[in-house]
Design a protein around this motif. Structure first.
Motif, short mmCIF file in Angstrom:
data_model
loop_
_atom_site.label_atom_id
_atom_site.label_comp_id
_atom_site.label_asym_id
_atom_site.label_seq_id
_atom_site.Cartn_x
_atom_site.Cartn_y
_atom_site.Cartn_z
N GLU A 1 -1.73 6.94 -6.73
CA GLU A 1 -2.26 7.19 -5.39
C GLU A 1 -3.68 7.76 -5.42
O GLU A 1 -4.37 7.77 -4.42
N ARG A 2 -4.13 8.16 -6.61
CA ARG A 2 -5.49 8.72 -6.71
C ARG A 2 -6.54 7.62 -6.90
O ARG A 2 -7.73 7.88 -6.89
N ASP B 1 -8.66 3.97 -6.21
CA ASP B 1 -9.31 3.35 -5.05
C ASP B 1 -8.78 1.95 -4.79
O ASP B 1 -8.86 1.46 -3.67
N SER B 2 -8.32 1.29 -5.84
CA SER B 2 -7.86 -0.10 -5.64
C SER B 2 -6.84 -0.45 -6.73
O SER B 2 -6.79 0.18 -7.78
N SER C 1 -2.42 3.04 6.55
CA SER C 1 -2.42 2.72 5.13
C SER C 1 -3.75 2.09 4.78
O SER C 1 -4.62 1.92 5.62
N GLY C 2 -3.85 1.78 3.50
CA GLY C 2 -5.06 1.10 3.04
C GLY C 2 -5.05 -0.35 3.51
O GLY C 2 -4.33 -0.72 4.42
N THR D 1 -2.71 7.14 4.66
CA THR D 1 -3.54 8.19 5.24
C THR D 1 -2.77 9.51 5.20
O THR D 1 -1.54 9.52 5.04
N PHE E 1 -1.31 4.35 -1.12
CA PHE E 1 -2.54 4.23 -0.32
C PHE E 1 -2.19 4.43 1.15
O PHE E 1 -2.15 3.49 1.94
N CYS F 1 0.84 -1.21 0.00
CA CYS F 1 0.00 0.00 0.00
C CYS F 1 0.87 1.26 0.00
O CYS F 1 0.53 2.26 -0.64
N LYS G 1 -7.68 1.46 -1.04
CA LYS G 1 -7.29 2.66 -0.30
C LYS G 1 -7.99 2.73 1.06
O LYS G 1 -7.40 3.02 2.07
N ASN G 2 -9.29 2.43 1.04
CA ASN G 2 -10.05 2.46 2.29
C ASN G 2 -10.10 1.05 2.86
O ASN G 2 -10.76 0.18 2.32
#
Ligand code: ABU
Length: 476
Positions: A284-285, A287-288, A134-135, A128, A126, A121, A309-310
Motif C-alpha cells: 500500500e506504500r 505508487d503503482s 480508491s486509486g 483514500t 490503494f 485497488c 494510487k493517485n
C-alpha cells in the motif's frame, strides 16, 4: 457453408471442443520445424478468397498443430490452465467487439472495467484515507505495457515538462533488481530515459533485491549528478519467483522521494491470499502496481492491469483531446482519456466472468493451491539424489538441475519428443530447469510424471556441466 453466423458459431464450438478433446488425449505436441509446418499447413494468403467451409477446415488444421498451453504438460511460461468462465467471456468479447475507449462504444463493459480496477485497488491498498475512494488504473495489453505506462507516468510526474517539451537534459535514473523483467529496460529505451540509466541492483541468495545496495547506488548517483526518480520492486521474479522486500524498499523510496512501482505481473495475485499476501507486505506504500490476471489467476491472455494510487496521474500523462471520439459522458466513463492505446480490446470481461465464477475465495484458494504444488515439487527434488534444488521456492517457480546433465538439452529434448514443454533459466551463473506451477489443474501425479519424464530423457544424455560462461542477468 453459409455465411450465417449461427452455422459458423456451431463450427467454432465444434473446433473448440475438438481442440480440448485432443489436448486431453495428447497433452503435449511434438515440436515440428517451422519450414515443415509452413508447407504442411499451406499458410500462404490466397489472392482469391476461399469458401467459408474450406476456411474453417483450414483453421481446424492449424489448431491441430498449435501448442497446448492449457494442458497438464505445459510448464513453460508464467501462465497455464484454462479458466472456462473466462474463456467463454473472452470468446464473446470478440463477438461483441467493443472498443474500450468510450462508454458510448462499450456501455456496461466500461462499468465492469471500472469496478474491477476499483476492487484490485482495494487489494493493493490503494484507497483514500476515508477508505471510500480508491486509486485508478488501466488495462494494458500485457505486463510489459503496464510497466511501460508506470514508467511513463513516473517520468512525467518527476519531470513535468517532459510530456510537452521532452526531457530536459537531466539524467534520470531508475533502480530495479538484476532479476527484474526485461520490459523495464525496454521501456527505458522507448521513454528516452536510456537503457543505461536502469541501475541493476544486486540480489541476495534468494533472488531478492538487496536494499543496502539500492541505498548505495542511489547515493553514488546523487554524488555524480544523476537524478534518481523511480524504484521498481518485483513481486514474483520471472525465473525464481522471488519477492523483493517492499517495505524496506518503500523506506528508501520515501527518503529520496522516488516513485515506487511494483512489478507484480506474476505475483500480484498473491494479494488475494490471506495466507501468502505477507510476501507483498508494504504494497500500500507503493505508487503503482502491474498485475497480470492471465498469470496466476488463469484468465486467458492478455489480462494485465496497471493500478495507480493517485487516479489523476494517468490522465495527466495520457489525455489528449479528440473531438471525434470523446463526445459525451464524463472522463471516468471514457477510459480512452487515460490509456496508452486508442482502440483497445476488452480484457476486463473475462476477468469479471472468472470472478463471478470463483469469487474472492476461489481466487485465494487457487493461489494457495499453486504454492502448495510448488512445495510438493520442491520436496520431490530434495528427496531424489539425481536432482538438485537451486533455491527453496518463495512462490510458484522451482529451479533445479538434474545432476551432471544439461538443463538446456533436457528442455529441448522434452519439447522435440513431444513429452512436455518446460523452459530453462540462469541462476547464479548456471543453467537450471524452471518448473512453473501456475496451472491449478495440475495435481501431484502430474508433477510426478513431469519428473519421470525429465529423468527419463536425462538418463540417455551424456554428462554435461550447466555452468554458463557469462554471468548474465537471469531476467526476462
Ligand atoms: N512476462 C513474461 C514471462 C515470460 C516467461 O514466462 O518466462
Amino acid at each position: 457453408m453459409s455465411d450465417q453466423p449461427d452455422i459458423v458459431f456451431q463450427k467454432v464450438a465444434t473446433l473448440a471442443q475438438q481442440y480440448v478433446f485432443d489436448e486431453n488425449r495428447h497433452p503435449a505436441k511434438q515440436a515440428f520445424a517451422p519450414d515443415w509446418l509452413s508447407d504442411k499447413l499451406d499458410l500462404e494468403l490466397p489472392e482469391k478468397g476461399r469458401d467459408l467451409d474450406e476456411v474453417m477446415d483450414h483453421i481446424g488444421d492449424v489448431l491441430s498443430y498449435t501448442p497446448t498451453t492449457s494442458s497438464t504438460r505445459f510448464f513453460n511460461q508464467l501462465f497455464g490452465g484454462r479458466d472456462i468462465a473466462a474463456t467463454a467471456a473472452e470468446m464473446l468479447a470478440c463477438v461483441t467487439n467493443n472498443s474500450m475507449y468510450t462508454y458510448k462504444a462499450a456501455g456496461p463493459q466500461i462499468l465492469i472495467e471500472n469496478m474491477l480496477i476499483n476492487r484490485l485497488c482495494q487489494y493493493a491498498g490503494f484507497v483514500t484515507s476515508d477508505g471510500v475512494g480508491s486509486g485508478g488504473g488501466m488495462f494494458c495489453p500485457g505486463g510489459s505495457l503496464s510497466n511501460l505506462t508506470a514508467m511513463l507516468v513516473a517520468r512525467n510526474e518527476t519531470c513535468e515538462r517532459a510530456r510537452i517539451w521532452g526531457l530536459d537534459g537531466s539524467t534520470l535514473r531508475v533502480y530495479a533488481s538484476a532479476e527484474a523483467h526485461y520490459s523495464i529496460s525496454k521501456a527505458a529505451g522507448m521513454l528516452g530515459l536510456g537503457t543505461r540509466n536502469i541501475q541493476e541492483v544486486p540480489v541476495d541468495e534468494s533472488g531478492r533485491l538487496c536494499v543496502d545496495d539500492l541505498q548505495r547506488l542511489i547515493c553514488d548517483d546523487l554524488d555524480q549528478g544523476f537524478v534518481p526518480f523511480m524504484v521498481i520492486a518485483t513481486a514474483g521474479t520471472t525465473v525464481q519467483g522471488a519477492f523483493d522486500p517492499v517495505n524496506q524498499i518503500a523506506d528508501i523510496a520515501e527518503r529520496y522521494k522516488l516513485w515506487l512501482h511494483i512489478d507484480g505481473a506474476y505475483g500480484g495475485s498473491i494479494l488475494m491470499s490471506e495466507k501468502h499476501r505477507h510476501l507483498l507486505a508494504g504494497m500500500e506504500r507503493a505508487d503503482s502496481l502491474t498485475w497480470d490476471a492471465h498469470k496466476m489467476l488463469g484468465v486467458p491472455l492478455t489480462c494485465s492491469v496497471l493500478l495507480v494510487k493517485n487516479p489523476e496521474v494517468l490522465a495527466r500523462s495520457l489525455s489528449e483531446s479528440a473531438s471525434y471520439l470523446f463526445q459525451q459522458d464524463d472522463d471516468q466513463l471514457n477510459p480512452g482519456t487515460r490509456s496508452l492505446q486508442c482502440g483497445r480490446r476488452n480484457d476486463a470481461f473475462k476477468l469479471w466472468a472468472a470472478w463471478q465464477h470463483h469469487g474472492d475465495l476461489g481466487f485465494a484458494r487457487r493461489v494457495d493451491r499453486l504454492i502448495e504444488l510448488a512445495q510438493y515439487a520442491a520436496d520431490r527434488i530434495c528427496n531424489d539424489d539425481r536432482m538438485t534444488l537451486c533455491k527453496k521456492p518463495e512462490s510458484t517457480n522451482i529451479c533445479f538441475e538434474v545432476c551432471n546433465k544439461s538443463s538446456q538439452a533436457i528442455c529441448h529434448a522434452l519439447d522435440q519428443e513431444g513429452r512436455m514443454k518446460v523452459g530453462f533459466g540462469i541462476v547464479d551463473g548456471r543453467f537450471v530447469i524452471r518448473l512453473v506451477c501456475v496451472n491449478p489443474e495440475i495435481d501431484e501425479q502430474d508433477l510426478d510424471l513431469f519428473f519421470d519424464e525429465v529423468l527419463a530423457v536425462a538418463k540417455n544424455m551424456p554428462d554435461a556441466d550447466n555452468a554458463c560462461e557469462v554471468a548474465v542477468s537471469t531476467s526476462g
